[in-house]
Design an enzyme around this catalytic site. Structure first.
Site, PDB file in Angstrom:
ATOM      1  N   THR A   1       0.827  -1.223   0.000  1.00 21.32           N
ATOM      2  CA  THR A   1       0.000   0.000   0.000  1.00 21.32           C
ATOM      3  C   THR A   1       0.851   1.258   0.000  1.00 21.32           C
ATOM      4  O   THR A   1       0.560   2.221  -0.721  1.00 21.32           O
ATOM      5  CB  THR A   1      -0.947   0.010   1.211  1.00 21.32           C
ATOM      6  OG1 THR A   1      -1.847  -1.112   1.115  1.00 21.32           O
ATOM      7  CG2 THR A   1      -1.767   1.283   1.287  1.00 21.32           C
TER       8      THR A   1
ATOM      9  N   ASP B   1      -0.910 -11.165   4.074  1.00 24.13           N
ATOM     10  CA  ASP B   1       0.330 -10.887   3.344  1.00 24.13           C
ATOM     11  C   ASP B   1       0.958 -12.159   2.789  1.00 24.13           C
ATOM     12  O   ASP B   1       1.601 -12.127   1.746  1.00 24.13           O
ATOM     13  CB  ASP B   1       1.357 -10.234   4.285  1.00 24.13           C
ATOM     14  CG  ASP B   1       0.946  -8.852   4.764  1.00 24.13           C
ATOM     15  OD1 ASP B   1       1.109  -8.577   5.974  1.00 24.13           O
ATOM     16  OD2 ASP B   1       0.460  -8.058   3.939  1.00 24.13           O
TER      17      ASP B   1
HETATM   18  C1  LIP Z   1       3.000  -4.730   3.687  1.00 25.18           C
HETATM   19  C2  LIP Z   1       3.881  -5.912   3.398  1.00 25.18           C
HETATM   20  C3  LIP Z   1       5.332  -5.495   3.558  1.00 25.18           C
HETATM   21  C4  LIP Z   1       5.560  -5.137   4.972  1.00 25.18           C
HETATM   22  C5  LIP Z   1       4.613  -4.088   5.454  1.00 25.18           C
HETATM   23  C6  LIP Z   1       3.156  -4.345   5.111  1.00 25.18           C
HETATM   24  P1  LIP Z   1       0.521  -3.911   3.122  1.00 25.18           P
HETATM   25  O1  LIP Z   1       1.654  -5.060   3.434  1.00 25.18           O
HETATM   26  O2  LIP Z   1       3.651  -6.421   2.132  1.00 25.18           O
HETATM   27  O3  LIP Z   1       6.230  -6.548   3.237  1.00 25.18           O
HETATM   28  O4  LIP Z   1       6.885  -4.734   5.158  1.00 25.18           O
HETATM   29  O5  LIP Z   1       4.720  -4.108   6.856  1.00 25.18           O
HETATM   30  O6  LIP Z   1       2.678  -5.403   5.914  1.00 25.18           O
HETATM   31  O7  LIP Z   1       0.239  -3.248   4.444  1.00 25.18           O
HETATM   32  O8  LIP Z   1       1.090  -2.969   2.133  1.00 25.18           O
HETATM   33  O9  LIP Z   1      -0.649  -4.703   2.643  1.00 25.18           O
END
Ligand code: LIP
Length: 258
Positions: A89, A211
């Site tokens: 995001t 995730d």
């Molecule tokens: C993100 C993950 C990323 C992690 C962030 C966050 P989001 O997911 O893909 O690897 O470092 O903490 O969790 O919040 O963009 O869906």
């Protein structure tokens, strides 16, 4: 040969990607969730509602666990879809075009099918239990590289500053064993890049189930390993958080994180 289930999931993921691509051409405002780094946009909610609407139509009675609204009423159903509508995001908000939609399908607590779609590169990663992993139509078969012959991807656990010390201690140790390190900001794509042989290892000290639910199956169906730190089994059918370690068997074994 694709099953009807994975074909339907791919269609939904591609539809999510079209919303993401179109939105990425506009200025994107964000709201704050748990911390100044934990962002959410109206598109995260829009994409998740689209995905749940489409999947409910195509799989009547299915249950849902989604990033933007916790655990849905868990219907009495054999199938639960675990959805990260926009993984990466922060990348999306800053027009850093490296985000995806991740949809895992869970049955009896275990991953059954998975799709991760990157609309910017038009890369569809997919897997079904026992049927292998694919990138678009290319079968993924991971070479068992040691760390010294590969890249290490990591996530900085940005929503959990109490884990910063651990993250960079682990990074420092792994940097000494591998060719180089990279951080992308999308764990789901990091897991798919490991499955595609673009990296030997991925680690992050804490992630939510949405995730990793899809990427974990894609890594394992490509011949890799995906566990929590310490080799603990990951949980897929509840909105939990866990450390994640994934890679070639050789790299996981020498990571120092088992
Ligand atoms: C993100 C993950 C990323 C992690 C962030 C966050 P989001 O997911 O893909 O690897 O470092 O903490 O969790 O919040 O963009 O869906």
């Amino acid at each position: 040969m694709k099953s009807e289930m994975i074909s339907q999931m791919m269609e939904v993921a591609r539809g999510c990607g079209q919303i993401i691509r179109k939105a990425s051409e506009e200025r994107i405002g964000a709201d704050i969730k748990s911390s100044f780094r934990d962002l959410v946009t109206k598109y995260d909610v829009q994409v998740q509602n689209y995905a749940i609407g489409q999947l409910s139509e195509r799989f009547p009675g299915a249950g849902f666990i989604g990033e933007e609204s916790g655990e849905y009423e868990q219907a009495e159903s054999a199938l639960t879809f675990v959805i990260d509508p926009i993984d990466g995001t922060a990348n999306f908000v800053h027009h850093y075009q490296h985000s995806c939609t991740s949809i895992g399908c869970i049955r009896d607590g275990k991953p059954l099918a998975a799709v991760v779609y990157d609309p910017f590169l038009d890369e569809m990663f997919r897997a079904e239990k026992g049927q292998g992993a694919y990138l678009n139509d290319r079968r993924l078969r991971m070479e068992d590289l040691p760390l010294s012959e590969g890249l290490v991807l990591f996530g900085s656990a940005p929503y959990n500053p109490e884990l910063t010390e651990e993250t960079f201690r682990n990074l420092r140790s792994l940097f000494g064993k591998c060719q180089d390190v990279r951080q992308s900001g999308s764990a789901a794509l990091d897991l798919c890049y490991v499955a595609a042989g673009r990296a030997a290892l991925f680690f992050e000290s804490i992630l939510s189930v949405w995730d990793y639910a899809a990427g974990a199956l894609i890594v394992e169906e490509a011949g890799g390993r995906c566990t929590a730190f310490g080799g603990n089994t990951l949980v897929f059918d509840r909105p939990v958080k866990s450390s994640v370690l994934a890679g070639t068997p050789a790299s996981v074994a020498e990571s120092g994180l088992l």
